[in-house]
Enzyme design. Structure first.
Site: not given
Length: 339
Positions: A165, A191
């Protein structure tokens, strides 16, 4: 010619002919996967489901390991050549059991798509005490890839694709305290480091596996609508990024710029199948092409998805990639001889 992507040596667009609006159908056009076997983690929801559908339509047999078997069977109903098996990426024994069952089938594994992931969740730990985003997004996939290595080698020309990502830009990997044991937990940092880990894993996996005919890639799918990835994220995070209003509604002008699922899965499919990547591996990709290094020359705005691009040098760094490999082996208590 560079034969690995250490320090971003290969990180430059190669003119694939695709872009941010390209779909899976466009990327897979003219490519047959008949006789090929793929495993897609999380292949029953969001861009994972779109990836599974595309592979099946191209002729592949797809195995979908799932934590929620009933949800997987419901979402995959009607698709031919799809097998659903139980697996939980936070459960060491579950991963081993899934891999052993697949290896017992004696099938080569042509494509391993490490797609499943969680994002922006409260602090949770697996049974070993490892932070859940690191456990799910990286460690589980590292273990799965290691266990399936014999089947990947058997394919002679396999690819491993890590769905990463733009979120890797939030944080480099914290080697000093990856499980938030000594500093305050921040979900975005958790994350971010897990996505940096996805990139570093692809860099090192490709460098080690290329001689066995196994290439590895990582990618940013784009800002994609209609996924449930951020379902647990507090609305304050989205408001802070400028994508949602005070009532929690996404701004219409932002929503219309988001990718649809068929566009979000396009880069995964491209990394898995494009002949342009036959001699290139370890790269981080976006918009169905190789991404450029972000050397501070890209202005990022969360409300402008097209600006959320580029790969941070720390997530393709050779020393970091090797260090993460060693740490992953230590945390999992395994040895992964990828060669």
């Amino acid at each position: 010619m560079k034969n690995n992507n250490y320090n971003g040596a290969l990180q430059q667009p190669i003119g694939s002919g695709f872009n941010a609006t390209s779909t899976t159908n466009e990327v897979i056009k003219g490519i047959s996967l008949k006789g090929k076997t793929a495993i897609v983690t999380g292949g029953y929801a969001g861009i994972g489901l779109e990836t599974t559908k595309t592979f099946v339509q191209a002729g592949a047999t797809v195995i979908v390991p799932a934590r929620d078997i009933e949800k997987a069977k419901k979402n995959l109903a009607g698709l031919v050549n799809v097998e659903v098996e139980a697996m939980d990426l936070m459960d060491f024994d579950s991963i081993n059991a899934f891999a052993e069952k697949f290896l017992a089938s004696n099938r080569p594994l042509d494509l391993l798509i490490n797609n499943a992931g969680i994002m922006w969740v409260p602090l949770r730990r697996d049974a070993r005490g490892y932070e859940s985003q690191l456990s799910t997004n990286h460690l589980g996939h590292f273990q799965l890839t290691a266990r399936l290595w014999p089947a990947l080698k058997k394919a002679n020309s396999a690819r491993v694709v890590n769905v990463s990502s733009y979120g890797h830009q939030i944080a480099p990997f914290n080697f000093d305290d990856p499980n938030f044991e000594h500093h305050e937990y921040q979900t975005l940092l958790g994350y971010g480091q897990s996505k940096s880990a996805n990139n570093l894993f692809a860099v090192e996996l490709d460098a080690r596996g290329a001689k066995s005919g196994i290439r590895a890639y990582s990618l940013h799918p784009g800002s994609v609508n209609h996924t449930d990835l951020g379902r647990e994220a507090p609305m304050e995070l989205y408001q802070q990024m400028g994508t949602h209003d005070a009532d929690g509604n996404i701004f219409p002008e932002v929503e219309k710029k988001l990718k649809q699922l068929s566009q979000g899965a396009a880069t995964t499919v491209w990394c898995a199948t494009s002949s342009l990547l036959n001699e290139i591996g370890g790269v981080y990709c976006e918009d169905a092409d190789v991404a450029e290094l972000d050397l501070g020359n890209i202005e990022h705005q969360m409300s402008e998805p097209s600006t959320l691009r580029g790969v941070q040098p720390y997530s393709v760094d050779e020393a970091n990639a090797k260090r993460l490999w060693d740490l992953s082996e230590a945390l999992l208590g395994i040895t992964f001889k990828a060669g």
